[in-house]
Design an enzyme around this catalytic site. Structure first.
Site, PDB file in Angstrom:
ATOM      1  N   ARG A  57      36.832  36.782  38.303  1.00 53.57           N
ATOM      2  CA  ARG A  57      37.035  38.248  38.347  1.00 53.57           C
ATOM      3  C   ARG A  57      38.373  38.616  37.700  1.00 53.57           C
ATOM      4  NH1 ARG A  57      32.913  36.974  39.659  1.00 53.57           N
ATOM      5  NH2 ARG A  57      32.718  37.516  37.496  1.00 53.57           N
ATOM      6  N   GLN A  87      39.675  51.451  45.743  1.00 49.39           N
ATOM      7  CA  GLN A  87      39.135  50.279  46.437  1.00 49.39           C
ATOM      8  C   GLN A  87      39.062  49.114  45.459  1.00 49.39           C
ATOM      9  OE1 GLN A  87      35.503  51.651  48.919  1.00 49.39           O
ATOM     10  NE2 GLN A  87      35.939  53.336  47.542  1.00 49.39           N
ATOM     11  N   VAL A  89      40.142  46.182  42.801  1.00 49.83           N
ATOM     12  CA  VAL A  89      41.172  45.160  42.783  1.00 49.83           C
ATOM     13  C   VAL A  89      41.674  44.911  41.362  1.00 49.83           C
ATOM     14  CG1 VAL A  89      40.451  44.130  44.949  1.00 49.83           C
ATOM     15  CG2 VAL A  89      39.339  43.375  42.852  1.00 49.83           C
ATOM     16  N   HIS A 105      42.234  47.624  48.900  1.00 44.68           N
ATOM     17  CA  HIS A 105      41.641  46.297  49.098  1.00 44.68           C
ATOM     18  C   HIS A 105      42.378  45.188  48.359  1.00 44.68           C
ATOM     19  CE1 HIS A 105      37.644  48.470  50.219  1.00 44.68           C
ATOM     20  NE2 HIS A 105      38.526  48.495  51.189  1.00 44.68           N
ATOM     21  N   GLY A 171      32.886  57.173  41.672  1.00 41.38           N
ATOM     22  CA  GLY A 171      32.267  55.854  41.568  1.00 41.38           C
ATOM     23  C   GLY A 171      32.379  54.973  42.795  1.00 41.38           C
ATOM     24  N   THR A 172      32.111  55.561  43.949  1.00 42.56           N
ATOM     25  CA  THR A 172      32.060  54.707  45.148  1.00 42.56           C
ATOM     26  C   THR A 172      30.826  55.047  45.956  1.00 42.56           C
ATOM     27  OG1 THR A 172      33.113  54.161  47.273  1.00 42.56           O
ATOM     28  CG2 THR A 172      33.761  56.249  46.282  1.00 42.56           C
ATOM     29  N   SER A 173      30.174  54.005  46.476  1.00 38.33           N
ATOM     30  CA  SER A 173      28.956  54.205  47.267  1.00 38.33           C
ATOM     31  C   SER A 173      29.304  54.739  48.657  1.00 38.33           C
ATOM     32  CB  SER A 173      28.217  52.871  47.406  1.00 38.33           C
ATOM     33  OG  SER A 173      29.076  51.926  48.012  1.00 38.33           O
TER      34      SER A 173
HETATM   35  P1  NAD Z   1      29.969  49.856  45.073  1.00 37.10           P
HETATM   36  O1  NAD Z   1      29.615  48.743  44.130  1.00 37.10           O
HETATM   37  O2  NAD Z   1      29.532  49.789  46.477  1.00 37.10           O
HETATM   38  O3  NAD Z   1      29.432  51.247  44.483  1.00 37.10           O
HETATM   39  C1  NAD Z   1      29.602  51.601  43.153  1.00 37.10           C
HETATM   40  C2  NAD Z   1      29.303  53.081  43.012  1.00 37.10           C
HETATM   41  O4  NAD Z   1      29.569  53.433  41.656  1.00 37.10           O
HETATM   42  C3  NAD Z   1      27.849  53.463  43.306  1.00 37.10           C
HETATM   43  O5  NAD Z   1      27.824  54.644  44.084  1.00 37.10           O
HETATM   44  C4  NAD Z   1      27.257  53.711  41.911  1.00 37.10           C
HETATM   45  O6  NAD Z   1      26.245  54.726  41.921  1.00 37.10           O
HETATM   46  C5  NAD Z   1      28.475  54.166  41.151  1.00 37.10           C
HETATM   47  N1  NAD Z   1      28.469  53.899  39.691  1.00 37.10           N
HETATM   48  C6  NAD Z   1      28.047  52.811  39.016  1.00 37.10           C
HETATM   49  N2  NAD Z   1      28.281  52.943  37.701  1.00 37.10           N
HETATM   50  C7  NAD Z   1      28.898  54.134  37.534  1.00 37.10           C
HETATM   51  C8  NAD Z   1      29.416  54.848  36.402  1.00 37.10           C
HETATM   52  N3  NAD Z   1      29.359  54.355  35.161  1.00 37.10           N
HETATM   53  N4  NAD Z   1      29.982  56.064  36.618  1.00 37.10           N
HETATM   54  C9  NAD Z   1      30.049  56.602  37.869  1.00 37.10           C
HETATM   55  N5  NAD Z   1      29.572  55.978  38.973  1.00 37.10           N
HETATM   56  C10 NAD Z   1      29.013  54.766  38.805  1.00 37.10           C
HETATM   57  O7  NAD Z   1      31.519  50.013  44.970  1.00 37.10           O
HETATM   58  P2  NAD Z   1      32.582  50.455  46.035  1.00 37.10           P
HETATM   59  O8  NAD Z   1      32.108  51.649  46.785  1.00 37.10           O
HETATM   60  O9  NAD Z   1      33.864  50.524  45.290  1.00 37.10           O
HETATM   61  O10 NAD Z   1      32.657  49.248  47.068  1.00 37.10           O
HETATM   62  C11 NAD Z   1      32.674  47.930  46.581  1.00 37.10           C
HETATM   63  C12 NAD Z   1      33.823  47.050  47.023  1.00 37.10           C
HETATM   64  O11 NAD Z   1      33.828  45.940  46.116  1.00 37.10           O
HETATM   65  C13 NAD Z   1      35.161  47.665  46.892  1.00 37.10           C
HETATM   66  O12 NAD Z   1      35.730  47.594  48.143  1.00 37.10           O
HETATM   67  C14 NAD Z   1      35.956  46.808  45.909  1.00 37.10           C
HETATM   68  O13 NAD Z   1      37.055  46.201  46.544  1.00 37.10           O
HETATM   69  C15 NAD Z   1      35.045  45.714  45.474  1.00 37.10           C
HETATM   70  N6  NAD Z   1      34.800  45.693  43.992  1.00 37.10           N
HETATM   71  C16 NAD Z   1      35.833  45.959  43.136  1.00 37.10           C
HETATM   72  C17 NAD Z   1      35.605  45.972  41.752  1.00 37.10           C
HETATM   73  C18 NAD Z   1      36.763  46.276  40.824  1.00 37.10           C
HETATM   74  O14 NAD Z   1      37.916  46.061  41.187  1.00 37.10           O
HETATM   75  N7  NAD Z   1      36.522  46.816  39.622  1.00 37.10           N
HETATM   76  C19 NAD Z   1      34.324  45.703  41.260  1.00 37.10           C
HETATM   77  C20 NAD Z   1      33.286  45.425  42.177  1.00 37.10           C
HETATM   78  C21 NAD Z   1      33.536  45.435  43.547  1.00 37.10           C
END
Ligand code: NAD
Length: 231
Positions: A57, A87, A89, A105, A171-173
């Protein structure tokens, strides 16, 4: 005095930078079972698997670039007092130009001691291996808040949200607690926006002054920022 904007972001904001989210994939994150690689129990069971997962990652994030959603949020600082609560990282908000970012996180680019959580080290894009130790001689782990662990920044984050004039969610679920509960700390009078490709419209419309924008982060954020910069 500048108006205060608080932004809560999740994995969806980094999706267009090529970093995978996990909810869409049925509890899998890049093909791994989330609870095996992102929980304290998973760490105790198989630390090598967890280290390898985060090493991948960290390399992915180092190779990714901020997208328009990150850079447009940074542009808001020209007119507003902006705090980003993420949220995520990865460090794409910082590289996109935002100066006040709370990582609820944790951060991929940091390692910490397994013996003393105050001992945190900047490791850049480098890997952590079994046998890498802190100055007290204990194994290093990623400085990430896993499932089953406390979220030390929750109090600071909820206070920030409670002071917001404008609250933006991107962009958070809103399925991962306690972060998801932050939505309910925003003042009733604050203007609120949620930008997500699949927002929970029914739930969001119960929140006063919530504008739901069902769109990709780059397009939705640009639209809201344009409005706020010209308003
Ligand atoms: P999640 O994966 O649960 O949800 C992602 C959300 O983003 C969904 O609601 C989805 O519909 C939406 N989405 C997807 N593509 C999109 C786009 N192009 N534009 C707008 N919305 C879009 O993510 P979460 O709610 O952040 O929870 C996941 C946990 O996993 C977090 O706590 C985080 O720490 C970790 N995580 C982090 C990363 C990172 O740092 N980039 C990546 C994956 C997971």
């Amino acid at each position: 005095m500048k108006q205060k904007i608080v932004v809560l972001t999740g994995a969806g904001i980094s999706a267009e930078s090529g970093i995978q989210t996990f909810r869409g994939a049925g509890g899998l994150w890049n093909g791994y079972n989330v609870m095996e690689v992102a929980s304290i129990d998973g760490w105790h069971k198989n630390p090598k698997l967890v280290l390898d997962f985060y090493n991948l990652r960290r390399a992915d994030a180092a190779n990714a670039q901020p997208n328009l959603a990150h850079t447009e949020l940074a542009r808001l600082e020209q007119k507003y007092d902006v705090t980003i609560i993420t949220q995520n990282v990865d460090d794409l908000h910082e590289r996109g130009g935002s100066t006040k970012v709370l990582h609820l996180h944790g951060k991929l680019r940091e390692a910490r001691s397994t013996q003393n959580e105050q001992l945190v080290y900047d490791i850049g894009a480098n890997a952590i291996e079994l046998g890498d130790i802190c100055e007290m001689g204990s194994q290093l782990r990623p400085n990430i808040v896993w499932f089953g662990e406390m979220v030390p920044l929750m109090e600071t984050a909820s206070h920030e949200v409670s002071q917001a004039d404008i609250f933006i969610i991107v962009g958070t679920s809103l399925l991962v607690y306690p972060a998801a509960s932050l939505v309910h700390y925003a003042p009733k009078t604050a203007q609120k926006y949620i930008i997500d490709i699949a927002p929970d419209e029914r739930e969001m419309k119960r929140i006063p002054n919530m504008h739901v924008i069902a769109n990709k982060a780059s397009l939705g954020v640009s639209q809201v920022v344009e409005q706020l910069m010209n308003g």
